[in-house]
Scaffold this active site. Sequence first.
Site, PDB file in Angstrom:
ATOM      1  N   LYS A 231       0.838  -1.348  -0.014  1.00 53.40           N
ATOM      2  CA  LYS A 231      -0.098   0.073   0.112  1.00 53.40           C
ATOM      3  C   LYS A 231       0.985   1.379  -0.082  1.00 53.40           C
ATOM      4  CE  LYS A 231      -4.202  -1.743   0.190  1.00 53.40           C
ATOM      5  NZ  LYS A 231      -4.093  -2.819   1.154  1.00 53.40           N
TER       6      LYS A 231
ATOM      7  N   GLU B 264      -9.947   6.488   2.690  1.00 51.84           N
ATOM      8  CA  GLU B 264     -10.738   5.554   3.074  1.00 51.84           C
ATOM      9  C   GLU B 264      -9.840   4.136   3.417  1.00 51.84           C
ATOM     10  OE1 GLU B 264      -9.892   5.582  -0.249  1.00 51.84           O
ATOM     11  OE2 GLU B 264      -9.378   3.839  -0.189  1.00 51.84           O
TER      12      GLU B 264
ATOM     13  N   SER C  48       2.002  -9.682  -0.893  1.00 47.85           N
ATOM     14  CA  SER C  48       1.341  -8.467  -0.782  1.00 47.85           C
ATOM     15  C   SER C  48       1.625  -7.823   0.491  1.00 47.85           C
ATOM     16  CB  SER C  48      -0.015  -8.473  -1.125  1.00 47.85           C
ATOM     17  OG  SER C  48      -0.813  -9.142  -0.474  1.00 47.85           O
TER      18      SER C  48
END
Length: 406
Positions: free
Chosen positions: A98, A120, A388
């Site tokens: 991210k 968000e 990830s």
Amino acid sequence: MSVAQSPLPTATETLSGRFGPYGGRYVPETLMPAVTGLEEAYRAIRTDEGFWAELDHLHRTYTGRPTPLTYAARLSNHCGGAQMYLKREDLAHTGAHKINNALGQGLLAKRMGKKRIIAETGAGQHGVATATVCALLGLECVVYMGVDDMARQRPNVFRMRLLGAEVRGVDSGSRTLKDAINEAMRDWVTHPESYYLLGSALGPHPYPTMVRDFQSVIGREARQQFLEATGRLPDLIIACVGGGSNAIGIFHSFLNDERVALCGVEAGGVGDGLGQHAARFSFENARPGVLQGTYSYVLQDDDGQIALTHSISAGLDYASVGPEHAWLHDTKRATYTTADDESALDAFYTLSHKEGIIPALETAHAVAEAMEQAAKMRPDQLILVNLSGRGDKDIFTVADALGMEI
Ligand SMILES: *Cc1c(COP(=O)(O)O)cnc(C)c1O
């Protein structure tokens, strides 16, 4: 020149915002000026070498890039087939991919002269990455999060607050990611001078393209590392798909290598009924529609009402999917499968025991599929798995599933 500095492979592409029929920009008129302003700003930095050099410098000195490529010897042995390699986004700062997107958009916001960031978050990973980047760049940060997700991911809520962000609970709708996005967009409509930092390859143009560009650093690095380690390209690349950003990030550098198979793994949840999973491509009830600014596959009932979704991993728990994946699905360049809650948990334990790597539950879906595929393949075949994120945030959920208390 390091990999991350290489020019964007997409820089010559036109910024149409369409992937076949998918994508586009379906927003209320009140949001149009903000969205088109963002597109113009992104167009300007896309070919601006200074911008990418600054991002690359931060990635090397702050994010911890390039992240390593790890050969999973014991896991491969255990499955008794293909050799598995792991692209270690779990080792990036804040524990997942991210940060690649948050840092890219944070720098863009700064260049646009923005002072206040809206975001968000579902599992809280994007919220933490955004709060981190805002602290680093001196920006005000407001994060919207469904109250159910806040309860599931309490450590991340606390982390965001420690980083100086304001976390606003959303208790409308299903009280999860979809509702948090609605609330963030509402904030943006009333504060168009703010910057909306969207967390996946979703939403109105230019987000799906921009987020993919920022995440494509994963695939650029992995391609070079894989060639160095093995002398060739992988036979198969596997990544989990929530909104689709880590998957498109690793796929993108391999799209033109037709012999490299690409596989996205969605959340199979607890069954194939509507509300029991978040598999937009695999079961009935998924068909194209518009959700939150983009045209893509959407889980919906017969009347077109957005379906509730379920996954053990908050990060895969969303009714739609990035529009570029919809196009890769229809053109069959990538295939999409599911892993259910149980096999994700099983892969979570196996990777922890065999490799000393505790994966995020989202990531465990990709590992589950890799284990299954590896067993069917030959020992001279090679699989690249996008790891990830790491599993620190999920230990409470896993303890729950085991009937234990921490
Ligand atoms: C958020 C998240 C995902 C899902 O988001 P994508 O946009 O599909 O990548 C997957 N893995 C981890 C670790 C995450 O934090």
